[in-house]
Design a protein around this motif. Structure first.
Motif, PDB file in Angstrom:
ATOM      1  N   ARG A 609       0.824  -1.216   0.000  1.00  0.00           N
ATOM      2  CA  ARG A 609       0.000   0.000   0.000  1.00  0.00           C
ATOM      3  C   ARG A 609       0.852   1.258   0.000  1.00  0.00           C
ATOM      4  O   ARG A 609       0.610   2.189  -0.783  1.00  0.00           O
ATOM      5  N   ARG A 634      -3.881   2.583 -10.070  1.00  0.00           N
ATOM      6  CA  ARG A 634      -5.062   2.860  -9.235  1.00  0.00           C
ATOM      7  C   ARG A 634      -5.829   1.566  -8.945  1.00  0.00           C
ATOM      8  O   ARG A 634      -6.342   1.377  -7.836  1.00  0.00           O
ATOM      9  N   ALA A 638      -6.615  -0.166  -5.281  1.00  0.00           N
ATOM     10  CA  ALA A 638      -7.946  -0.615  -4.865  1.00  0.00           C
ATOM     11  C   ALA A 638      -7.911  -2.055  -4.386  1.00  0.00           C
ATOM     12  O   ALA A 638      -8.597  -2.418  -3.406  1.00  0.00           O
ATOM     13  N   LEU A 641      -6.549  -2.057  -0.875  1.00  0.00           N
ATOM     14  CA  LEU A 641      -7.572  -1.571   0.060  1.00  0.00           C
ATOM     15  C   LEU A 641      -8.612  -2.656   0.344  1.00  0.00           C
ATOM     16  O   LEU A 641      -9.066  -2.825   1.489  1.00  0.00           O
ATOM     17  N   GLU A 646     -10.772  -2.193   3.762  1.00  0.00           N
ATOM     18  CA  GLU A 646     -11.284  -0.828   3.593  1.00  0.00           C
ATOM     19  C   GLU A 646     -12.172  -0.810   2.343  1.00  0.00           C
ATOM     20  O   GLU A 646     -11.803  -0.293   1.290  1.00  0.00           O
ATOM     21  N   ARG A 648     -15.178   0.534   1.477  1.00  0.00           N
ATOM     22  CA  ARG A 648     -15.752   1.745   0.896  1.00  0.00           C
ATOM     23  C   ARG A 648     -14.711   2.470   0.039  1.00  0.00           C
ATOM     24  O   ARG A 648     -15.000   2.920  -1.079  1.00  0.00           O
ATOM     25  N   GLU A 649     -13.502   2.572   0.587  1.00  0.00           N
ATOM     26  CA  GLU A 649     -12.432   3.245  -0.159  1.00  0.00           C
ATOM     27  C   GLU A 649     -12.073   2.455  -1.427  1.00  0.00           C
ATOM     28  O   GLU A 649     -11.816   3.030  -2.487  1.00  0.00           O
ATOM     29  N   ALA A 652     -14.783   3.018  -4.092  1.00  0.00           N
ATOM     30  CA  ALA A 652     -14.675   4.359  -4.682  1.00  0.00           C
ATOM     31  C   ALA A 652     -13.529   4.413  -5.692  1.00  0.00           C
ATOM     32  O   ALA A 652     -13.658   4.996  -6.780  1.00  0.00           O
ATOM     33  N   GLU A 653     -12.403   3.804  -5.339  1.00  0.00           N
ATOM     34  CA  GLU A 653     -11.253   3.807  -6.231  1.00  0.00           C
ATOM     35  C   GLU A 653     -11.543   3.004  -7.504  1.00  0.00           C
ATOM     36  O   GLU A 653     -11.191   3.410  -8.615  1.00  0.00           O
ATOM     37  N   THR A 682     -15.585  -6.901  -4.402  1.00  0.00           N
ATOM     38  CA  THR A 682     -15.789  -5.913  -3.338  1.00  0.00           C
ATOM     39  C   THR A 682     -17.260  -5.846  -2.930  1.00  0.00           C
ATOM     40  O   THR A 682     -17.603  -5.837  -1.734  1.00  0.00           O
TER      41      THR A 682
END
Length: 726
Positions: A609, A634, A638, A641, A646, A648-649, A652-653, A682
């Motif tokens: 990360r 990117r 993701a 994450l 994580e 939610r993050e 979003a990514e 996810t």
């Protein structure tokens, strides 16, 4: 390699390249439509108008159209009332088949018919045009990409949309290699490929081939011979009215075989300011006096046309335009009938063809060739702009003169120089550059065939490098099968290169990549290792090319679940590259990305990360937000994450990646399909299984309903399925 086989193989690969261009055009149209809809203009206002594409080249018609009344009357009737037949105009090269087709198309357009003009010279132009028609009639980008990926029949796609319309005319011009019309194992005469009987509209084909057994029983042939001598003489008088009497025109027409292509050329020449012979009688004398040896060779249409063009080039030389001949010889080495973008024709490079290297002489030579209709100027290929087109017969006749010697070597050198100029500054990994690679590739392959037949020291290896880079662009764009076909063809042309030649090794390196992405991971790894070993022995362990091959070995190891082995190789490559390359160098950045991906596969999430965040900052600054490496980085962040919980993050990514990638790569690019699979995983982890299943089904649909174990996306697909099952 046999010339016919070469063009069959290259045509097949180039056809897919043409399809890529068609999809890119449709994507640009879709973006424009979305943009205008957002501004309050309806999508219908910017819909593709089927009449606005592939218009017939009516500018090539003579001012007065002579003879052909009977066949034109028949064609006019079947366009008005289709009879369920495909109509074929066949006859000698240069006999005027295309002119009849243009006139028929013009008359149909005047009657408000939908009319399309398609070149049948090569698969590249043909497939591009046919898919353009399908897109204009309503085919979706997703449908065309299914065809592009080999999961659909392109002819079925076109006919599905043609069948919804009436009162159309589709002309396929210059089908001298009938294999261009094959769809896989489906032959042109089978009736269920590109050519099909229908009463919804009319298909008209022009060809030198008239054998009924090849065209099928649903085809109606119409033979087109030379003009009647009186009409041929009138055609010359129309083009050059001040050049002599009817009798003198008839004598000259007879010497030209009454072939309209030759008549058009000579008439244009006599009325051109570049002509030294201003009369029919003088030109007839030149044919007899200067080219007697050619005339003794026979009276075939090719001999007639060849001596006509050579005589005209002699006249241009006498007028101080001697540069026209080597320029035409050079242009004839590019892919015949496929528009040559003027951006490929660097004047400084072309000036090397003649003594003194006068750049201004290049423009004068091109102007002279266009004036006497030895070349045509047309709209450029899908990328846009102006292009030069050389008629296939003119190209063929000029290539026959390149049979060795100083002229052949000089032309070959200039051809390679033009290819090198054309790709200068293009990046393989840059989506904005992909259309340029794809429009240049057919010409690149044609030049490679020329160099293979007429070797000049060092040039075959240079062209091999250029082709390898174009193949890399295909791989970046996700067109793996095409990359494999093109590479194998290029390797067959590169047989004259030594085993350690850098160009040959680049082609083998790209072959390995195409093998990997088409599912043959074992052969891909073996080929990468073999190339790495050859490069290491020849150039050294720390040579940049050796490191590229070692990097790919690490990549395959990582993707085949051997991350510990992959890490050792990747760290070795990173250590050397960090020492010799600038921090912002692309190869250093991509090596950092691979090592981060390996760390993720090893379960070293926090280290991955932190490294990934730092890498993302660097690639954004150096390459920009829409670059391929930025998008993949990117996605990697993701994935980290997601593994760290994580969710939610991560979501979003992932959605940001899809939005960014859609603009440059398109929804069906493998990297975006992989992103969707990560998004499905996810969503499943957050118990939104209905949404997850929808994403998974969307990917499945795009992949044709299943994912084989050898498919590069199989592991990502299995992870998403496992998340849904929990």
């Amino acid at each position: 390699m046999d010339a016919g086989l070469f063009w069959t193989v290259v045509g097949s690969a180039a056809g897919v390249i043409g399809a890529i261009s068609a999809v890119l055009q449709l994507r640009r149209h879709d973006k424009e439509k979305a943009s205008k809809s957002a501004k309050g203009i309806s999508a219908q206002d910017v819909a593709l108008d089927p009449r606005a594409i592939l218009r017939p080249p009516v500018g090539r018609l003579p001012r007065v159209f002579r003879d052909r009344k009977a066949v034109r009357r028949k064609l006019r009737k079947v366009v008005r009332r289709p009879d369920g037949k495909v109509h074929l105009l066949y006859g000698l090269g240069g006999s005027g088949k295309t002119a009849i087709a243009i006139k028929t198309a013009q008359e149909a357009a005047d009657k408000d018919r939908m009319v399309w003009w398609v070149s049948g010279v090569s698969s590249s132009e043909f497939v591009t045009s046919m898919l353009q028609i399908a897109g204009a009639l309503g085919a979706r980008e997703s449908e065309m990409k299914e065809v592009l990926a080999g999961r659909g029949n392109p002819a079925d796609l076109l006919w599905r949309h043609l069948a919804r319309h009436k009162k159309w005319l589709l002309v396929i011009d210059n089908v001298d290699d009938i294999r261009v019309l094959d769809v896989g194992a489906i032959k042109a005469g089978d009736g269920n490929g590109w050519l099909r009987p229908t009463r919804r509209g009319t298909m008209l084909v022009t060809s030198r081939l008239g054998d009924p057994s090849q065209w099928g029983t649903f085809t109606q042939p119409h033979e087109v011979g030379p003009l009647d001598p009186q009409d041929a003489a009138l055609m010359l008088r129309d083009l050059a009215p001040a050049s002599g009497s009817d009798q003198e025109a008839e004598v000259l027409a007879g010497g030209l075989g009454c072939l309209p292509l030759a008549l058009r050329h000579v008439g244009s020449l006599l009325s051109s300011p570049f002509s030294s012979d201003r009369s029919f009688a003088a030109y007839s004398s030149s044919l007899r006096t200067n080219l007697g040896s050619l005339m003794k060779r026979g009276g075939s249409e090719r001999d007639i046309l060849a001596r006509t063009w050579e005589s005209s080039l002699d006249m241009l030389t006498a007028q101080g335009r001697g540069q026209a001949r080597p320029i035409l010889r050079t242009l004839s080495c590019f892919a015949p009938s496929i528009p040559i973008p003027t951006g490929m024709l660097d004047e400084r490079t072309l000036a090397d063809l003649f003594d003194g290297g006068d750049v201004e002489a290049v423009a004068e030579g091109l102007k002279a060739l266009e004036s006497v209709k030895l070349i045509d100027v047309a709209e450029g290929p899908p990328v846009g702009g102006v292009a030069i087109v050389v008629h296939p017969l003119i190209a063929e006749a000029n290539r026959l003169h390149l049979d060795g010697g100083r002229e052949t070597s000089l032309v070959t050198k200039v051809c390679v120089g033009l290819v090198l100029h054309a790709i200068e500054g293009l990046k393989m990994e840059e989506p904005a550059d992909w259309p340029r690679w794809f429009e240049i590739l057919p010409h690149m392959m044609s030049v490679m065939e020329q160099v293979s037949r007429h070797p000049v020291s060092g040039l075959l290896g240079e062209v091999a490098k250029c082709v390898a880079r174009a193949v890399a662009a295909l791989v970046y764009a996700g067109h793996y099968t095409t990359a494999l076909e093109v590479t194998r063809t290029a390797l067959s042309l590169a047989r004259g290169l030594g085993e350690a030649d850098p160009g040959l090794l680049e082609l083998r390196h790209e072959l390995a990549g195409a093998l990997y992405f088409t599912g043959d991971t074992a052969d891909a790894e073996r080929e990468y290792r073999a190339v790495a070993e050859a490069r290491s022995k020849t150039f050294g362990e720390e040579d940049p090319q050796t490191l590229i091959s070692l990097f790919q070995v690490a990549f395959v190891l990582a993707m085949t679940e051997r991350p510990d082995e992959a890490e050792k190789v990747a760290r070795r490559v990173l250590e050397v590259r960090s020492r010799v390359l600038d921090p912002g160098d692309y190869y250093l950045l991509v090596t950092r990305y691979l090592l981060d991906d390996i760390l993720l596969r090893q379960g070293k999430f926090e280290e991955c990360r932190q490294r990934c965040i730092a890498l993302l900052d660097d690639v954004r600054e150096v390459l920009g937000a829409e670059n391929f490496l930025t998008i993949t980085t990117r996605h990697l962040l993701a994935r980290v994450l997601l593994e760290q919980g994580e969710l939610r993050e991560a979501e979003a990514e992932l959605r940001a990646v899809l939005n960014a990638g859609r603009e440059t790569l398109g929804d069906r690019h493998p990297e975006l399909l992989r992103t969707r699979l990560t998004l499905a995983r996810t969503l499943a982890t957050t118990r939104r299984k209905r949404e997850a299943r929808a994403e998974l089904d969307r990917v499945l649909t795009m992949l044709g309903g299943s994912v084989a174990e050898a498919h590069p996306l199989f592991r990502d697909f299995q992870l998403a399925e496992d998340a849904l099952a929990r």
